[in-house]
Motif scaffolding. Structure first.
Motif, PDB file in Angstrom:
ATOM      1  N   ARG A  36       2.967 -16.974 -39.069  1.00  0.00           N
ATOM      2  CA  ARG A  36       2.421 -17.397 -38.723  1.00  0.00           C
ATOM      3  C   ARG A  36       1.847 -16.688 -37.515  1.00  0.00           C
ATOM      4  O   ARG A  36       3.028 -16.339 -36.599  1.00  0.00           O
ATOM      5  CB  ARG A  36       1.798 -19.051 -39.016  1.00  0.00           C
ATOM      6  CG  ARG A  36       1.669 -19.355 -39.702  1.00  0.00           C
ATOM      7  CD  ARG A  36       1.324 -21.070 -39.242  1.00  0.00           C
ATOM      8  NE  ARG A  36       2.124 -21.488 -41.185  1.00  0.00           N
ATOM      9  CZ  ARG A  36       3.149 -22.245 -41.581  1.00  0.00           C
ATOM     10  NH1 ARG A  36       4.325 -21.422 -40.440  1.00  0.00           N
ATOM     11  NH2 ARG A  36       2.756 -22.876 -43.043  1.00  0.00           N
ATOM     12  N   ALA A  37       0.598 -16.525 -37.674  1.00  0.00           N
ATOM     13  CA  ALA A  37      -0.333 -16.915 -35.918  1.00  0.00           C
ATOM     14  C   ALA A  37      -1.793 -16.243 -35.683  1.00  0.00           C
ATOM     15  O   ALA A  37      -2.104 -16.674 -36.157  1.00  0.00           O
ATOM     16  CB  ALA A  37      -0.032 -14.182 -35.805  1.00  0.00           C
ATOM     17  N   ILE A  61      -3.933  -6.461 -29.534  1.00  0.00           N
ATOM     18  CA  ILE A  61      -2.806  -6.629 -28.385  1.00  0.00           C
ATOM     19  C   ILE A  61      -2.308  -7.013 -29.922  1.00  0.00           C
ATOM     20  O   ILE A  61      -2.970  -8.827 -30.060  1.00  0.00           O
ATOM     21  CB  ILE A  61      -3.182  -7.307 -27.475  1.00  0.00           C
ATOM     22  CG1 ILE A  61      -3.775  -6.133 -26.634  1.00  0.00           C
ATOM     23  CG2 ILE A  61      -2.319  -7.769 -26.129  1.00  0.00           C
ATOM     24  CD1 ILE A  61      -4.151  -6.185 -25.725  1.00  0.00           C
ATOM     25  N   LEU A  62      -1.215  -7.342 -29.597  1.00  0.00           N
ATOM     26  CA  LEU A  62      -0.173  -8.489 -30.798  1.00  0.00           C
ATOM     27  C   LEU A  62       1.183  -8.582 -29.446  1.00  0.00           C
ATOM     28  O   LEU A  62       1.744  -8.202 -29.878  1.00  0.00           O
ATOM     29  CB  LEU A  62       0.910  -7.834 -32.276  1.00  0.00           C
ATOM     30  CG  LEU A  62       1.369  -8.643 -32.867  1.00  0.00           C
ATOM     31  CD1 LEU A  62       1.456 -10.247 -33.422  1.00  0.00           C
ATOM     32  CD2 LEU A  62       2.059  -7.598 -33.661  1.00  0.00           C
ATOM     33  N   TYR A  63       1.004 -10.673 -29.146  1.00  0.00           N
ATOM     34  CA  TYR A  63       1.617 -10.954 -28.409  1.00  0.00           C
ATOM     35  C   TYR A  63       2.210 -12.364 -28.531  1.00  0.00           C
ATOM     36  O   TYR A  63       2.505 -12.716 -29.715  1.00  0.00           O
ATOM     37  CB  TYR A  63       0.464 -11.894 -27.102  1.00  0.00           C
ATOM     38  CG  TYR A  63       1.877 -12.349 -26.178  1.00  0.00           C
ATOM     39  CD1 TYR A  63       2.194 -11.785 -25.112  1.00  0.00           C
ATOM     40  CD2 TYR A  63       2.315 -13.494 -26.230  1.00  0.00           C
ATOM     41  CE1 TYR A  63       2.682 -12.048 -24.156  1.00  0.00           C
ATOM     42  CE2 TYR A  63       2.796 -14.055 -25.232  1.00  0.00           C
ATOM     43  CZ  TYR A  63       3.270 -12.783 -24.143  1.00  0.00           C
ATOM     44  OH  TYR A  63       3.961 -14.255 -23.264  1.00  0.00           O
ATOM     45  N   GLY A  64       3.673 -11.589 -28.566  1.00  0.00           N
ATOM     46  CA  GLY A  64       5.200 -12.610 -28.867  1.00  0.00           C
ATOM     47  C   GLY A  64       5.986 -12.595 -27.995  1.00  0.00           C
ATOM     48  O   GLY A  64       6.294 -12.343 -27.249  1.00  0.00           O
ATOM     49  N   TYR A  84      -6.686 -10.536 -30.273  1.00  0.00           N
ATOM     50  CA  TYR A  84      -5.974 -10.487 -29.267  1.00  0.00           C
ATOM     51  C   TYR A  84      -4.905 -11.542 -30.423  1.00  0.00           C
ATOM     52  O   TYR A  84      -5.735 -12.663 -31.222  1.00  0.00           O
ATOM     53  CB  TYR A  84      -5.844 -11.650 -28.353  1.00  0.00           C
ATOM     54  CG  TYR A  84      -4.977 -11.333 -27.207  1.00  0.00           C
ATOM     55  CD1 TYR A  84      -4.556 -10.708 -26.322  1.00  0.00           C
ATOM     56  CD2 TYR A  84      -3.484 -12.588 -27.067  1.00  0.00           C
ATOM     57  CE1 TYR A  84      -4.030 -10.375 -25.652  1.00  0.00           C
ATOM     58  CE2 TYR A  84      -3.072 -12.633 -26.238  1.00  0.00           C
ATOM     59  CZ  TYR A  84      -3.062 -11.418 -25.742  1.00  0.00           C
ATOM     60  OH  TYR A  84      -1.724 -11.176 -24.048  1.00  0.00           O
ATOM     61  N   VAL A  85      -3.793 -11.653 -30.906  1.00  0.00           N
ATOM     62  CA  VAL A  85      -3.042 -12.292 -31.907  1.00  0.00           C
ATOM     63  C   VAL A  85      -1.721 -12.760 -31.266  1.00  0.00           C
ATOM     64  O   VAL A  85      -1.318 -11.836 -30.268  1.00  0.00           O
ATOM     65  CB  VAL A  85      -3.208 -11.175 -32.771  1.00  0.00           C
ATOM     66  CG1 VAL A  85      -2.394 -12.011 -33.789  1.00  0.00           C
ATOM     67  CG2 VAL A  85      -3.749 -10.671 -33.577  1.00  0.00           C
ATOM     68  N   ALA A 134      -1.712  -1.962 -30.015  1.00  0.00           N
ATOM     69  CA  ALA A 134      -0.278  -2.620 -29.316  1.00  0.00           C
ATOM     70  C   ALA A 134      -0.033  -3.371 -29.582  1.00  0.00           C
ATOM     71  O   ALA A 134       0.165  -4.663 -30.227  1.00  0.00           O
ATOM     72  CB  ALA A 134      -1.296  -2.279 -27.767  1.00  0.00           C
ATOM     73  N   CYS A 135       1.493  -3.890 -28.555  1.00  0.00           N
ATOM     74  CA  CYS A 135       2.252  -5.164 -29.339  1.00  0.00           C
ATOM     75  C   CYS A 135       2.313  -5.288 -27.673  1.00  0.00           C
ATOM     76  O   CYS A 135       2.744  -4.328 -26.695  1.00  0.00           O
ATOM     77  CB  CYS A 135       3.798  -4.452 -29.264  1.00  0.00           C
ATOM     78  SG  CYS A 135       4.266  -3.475 -29.125  1.00  0.00           S
TER      79      CYS A 135
END
Length: 767
Positions: free
Chosen positions: A490-491, A513-516, A542-543, A592-593
């Motif tokens: 999930r996100a 932007i994919l943040y993790g 923003y994710v 972007a990550c």
């Protein structure tokens, strides 16, 4: 393809030369290349020259970016810094720590560089009223702003305060003790107290704490380890401290130590590095008629095993009702609450009070009773509050403290302000029916709420001290994706409300932007973020990804993304990225990550495994050379999370994804910004240096279009930093991502899309 707003780049964006060694080592029969080993030595003249050249390259890039942003009301450095400061301007206030009539809490007003510790107490000049005093201010200790407050703990009576500070980002805490009434330092400094809990003995004459052995007693490469639990007499020379516990155990152990309010029950916990296993012991300091405050009982506690040698994480404490409480994942990966008699604390004597939920993860509990004023019978708890996290969204329920059963109907549920995160359930040490908790979500600044469990009434106890500016009207969408092995991940997708249609679908592909993070059982729960809101306000998406390796779904979720299963984390991340593209949120060139620390490893793996999937990468304080990571910083303490490169099978795990070792010549890698901090004693900046050199040599991308850059910062480290430094770093990171995903620096936030017709600001919708 240039971003829509790009201008002609100066020819000065050429990579500095970096010597490539023909170094290949035989490691357990595997031939492993390490062409940039020389960049590991920060003091070597060649490394210094290379770093200085990277500084010049980054400065040339910044000159271009600031020129093209110009006087944009959104993306100029001044405008973006101003907006971030506005979004952070509400400041911060923490939950109270009660000690009799005094309460202690943290607060940061909007413009303050660091949060301060405040004490509120009865005002002798105005009966019935309180007065507040700033007790600890890092800027007063160091006007340069490079000193950070690492921890603080008031004595049980509230008349003394133990606190720890460190300088320059080193996190090498120094412990001091001050008199709360006068503010005078009465003890310390005591060094080598990094990551030290403090447990005060009633009366304030002694405390237990954790300190490393002196450097001369251990090998040089082990000086960050070898912690012990010590007993310290306030005012005495630390060399006279008594070693209480830790000798002969794992050198990477982190220790916890707590003591009950009456001083009777001492609990010590130990975990080797960051392993998801915690051993627990308990001692009755009043056993055999001993004085629990006496020298014999304190210096030689008779510790009994509670949970030792088990593959489980257990946290234990003795409640006001005299029972031993155990928050554990033993036979319950999502957590359960057990109770026992502290005099018979072993696992066979545990009784499950609140069973594991099949979906939600147990976060914490609070016992609520009538308080000391009710007399001897009033200490029996009347309610048990239970906080859980269901797919990262918090919930609080009310239970019978004897049977553990949830109360029926509305009485069994505590209404929360929204779909967000509850942090802590705080009660008074002497009991009472009041409970304090902090609440936040994607658009709500953390606020302290008070719950009166006798009536069910709730109120805002402490709002942030500064003005809360209007946030953009956003919607939060929960996205699901299927990972490579079929696992659902999930996100949380945060976007402007006017960027979605009536069914909650994106109306256009947008810079995203994919943040993790995905590691160490850390959960990325809903939280207020100025970075997120500034990006979304300007028209981006923003994710936040909830990856295996984290704690979002309990310990099994964590273990499915560690050691030999680490590749699952990266597969989860790629699956979410692909789903964002497939559902029309973004495109690979607009995606972007972003990640830091273990999250820096995540995005390092993403850019080397799937360079086709991302247009830009922000990689902060990263781990990247996974063959040699355990030789630097705190790396030895992380082998349980990643694997040990000295073990052949585990070396194969690490080589399978180590970003530094996966760089291939001729690949067009995404635009990449490494941000590193020279004071970092956790993750050495050598990781970023080595991968940056490798990528600059290998990439086929035009450095004007897809540059590989290093941003260095001195005087800070891996952890806390001054507000102005945080804003400055975030400005440059957001400008880099905007530059390479095409988020145009045009228009005011209002012109980017009218919020007036999109619902109220901060609309929280999870679909």
């Amino acid at each position: 393809m240039k971003p829509a707003h790009a201008t002609s780049a100066p020819s000065s964006l050429a990579y500095p030369p970096a010597r490539r060694e023909d170094r290949v080592e035989d490691l357990h029969g595997r031939r492993v290349a390490d062409p940039y080993r020389w960049l590991e030595d920060p003091d070597a003249a060649e490394t210094s020259a290379w770093s200085a050249a990277q500084d010049e390259l980054y400065a040339a890039y910044r000159e271009r970016v600031t020129a093209q942003a110009g006087s944009s009301p959104v993306w100029s450095s001044d405008a973006l810094a101003g907006r971030l400061q506005e979004l952070l301007g509400a400041g911060f206030v923490g939950a109270p720590a009660w000690r009799g009539d005094r309460r202690f809490f943290m607060r940061r007003e909007g413009a303050q560089e660091h949060a301060v510790v405040v004490v509120a107490e009865p005002d002798p000049s105005a009966p019935g009223r309180e007065r507040e005093r700033v007790l600890i201010d890092p800027v007063a200790l160091d006007p340069a702003g490079t000193t950070t407050l690492d921890a603080w703990q008031p004595s049980k009576e509230g008349d003394l305060m133990a606190f720890q500070v460190s300088s320059g980002g080193t996190e090498e805490s120094v412990l001091r003790i001050l008199d709360v009434a006068t503010g005078e330092i009465v003890d310390g400094p005591i060094d080598r107290a990094r990551y030290s809990p403090v447990a005060w003995v009633p009366g304030g004459e002694h405390l237990f704490y954790v300190r490393r052995l002196p450097a001369e007693q251990v090998p040089e490469d082990e000086r960050q380890y070898h912690r012990r639990v010590w007993l310290h007499r306030v005012g005495a020379d630390p060399s006279e401290d008594v070693e209480v516990f830790g000798g002969g155990l794992d050198m990477t152990n982190y220790y916890g130590v707590t003591l009950t309010r009456d001083g009777r029950w001492l609990i010590i916990s130990a975990s080797a590095g960051t392993a998801p296993r915690t051993d627990v012991w308990i001692a009755d300091l009043a056993a055999d008629g001993r004085d629990p405050r006496g020298a014999e009982a304190l210096a030689d506690p008779r510790l009994v095993e509670v949970a030792v040698g088990l593959d489980a994480d257990t946290h234990a404490w003795v409640g006001r009702d005299g029972r031993l409480y155990l928050h554990t994942d033993l036979d319950a990966p999502r957590g359960r609450l057990a109770v026992a008699d502290p005099s018979c604390p072993g696992v066979p004597h545990w009784r499950t009070l609140v069973a594991e939920d099949p979906v939600a993860v147990l976060e914490g509990v609070a016992l609520v009773d009538a308080g000391d004023a009710a007399g001897p019978d009033g200490t029996r708890p009347e309610q048990l509050l239970v906080s859980r996290r269901r797919h990262t969204v918090s919930e609080v329920t009310v239970h019978d403290p004897h049977t553990g059963a949830q109360l029926d109907g509305p009485a069994g549920v505590v209404p929360l302000p929204g779909l967000g995160s509850v942090n802590g359930l705080v009660t008074r040490p002497e009991g009472g029916r009041e409970v304090w908790y902090s609440y936040t979500d994607h658009t709500t600044v953390p606020t302290i709420h008070l719950l009166d469990t006798a009536t069910g009434a709730q109120s805002v106890w402490a709002a942030p001290p500064g003005p809360v500016v209007e946030a953009p009207a956003v919607r939060v969408h929960q996205l699901e994706a299927t990972s490579k092995d079929g696992t659902t991940v999930r996100a949380m997708v945060v976007a402007r409300a006017d960027a979605l249609d009536a069914d909650g679908r994106p109306t256009a592909e947008r810079p995203t932007i994919l943040y993790g993070y995905g590691g160490f059982q850390i959960s990325l729960d809903p939280a207020y973020s100025a970075t997120t809101l500034a990006w979304v306000e300007a028209g981006g998406v923003y994710v936040v990804a909830q990856l295996r390796g984290g704690g979002e779904e309990g310990e099994e979720w964590h273990r499915a993304g560690r050691r030999g299963a680490k590749q699952n984390v990266f597969d989860d991340f790629h699956a979410i990225a692909e789903r964002l593209v497939a559902d029309g949120w973004t495109t690979p060139r607009q995606l972007a990550c972003w990640g830091g620390s273990n999250g820096g490893l995540l995005v390092g793996a993403a850019l080397t495994q799937r360079p086709d999937l991302f247009g830009a990468v922000v990689c902060s304080a990263p781990l990247l050379d996974m063959v040699r990571y355990q030789r630097f910083g705190l790396g030895t303490s992380w082998t349980d999370e990643y694997g040990d490169a000295d073990v052949p099978r585990e070396l194969d795990w690490l080589l399978g994804y180590s970003p530094y070792h996966r760089v291939a010549d001729g690949v067009e890698y995404p635009a990449t910004l490494f941000t590193v901090f020279e004071g970092d004693t956790r993750v050495d900046p050598l990781h970023a240096r080595k991968l940056a050199a490798a990528l600059q040599a290998a990439t086929s991308g035009d450095p004007h279009e897809r540059p590989v850059l290093v941003r260095r910062e001195t005087g800070v480290g891996h952890g806390g930093r001054a507000l102005s430094r945080t804003v400055a770093l975030t400005v440059e990171q957001l400008q880099f991502v905007a530059d390479h995903t095409g988020l145009a620096p045009a228009g005011t936030p209002q012109e980017a899309g009218s919020a007036g017709d999109a619902g109220h600001a901060g609309d929280q919708v999870v679909a």
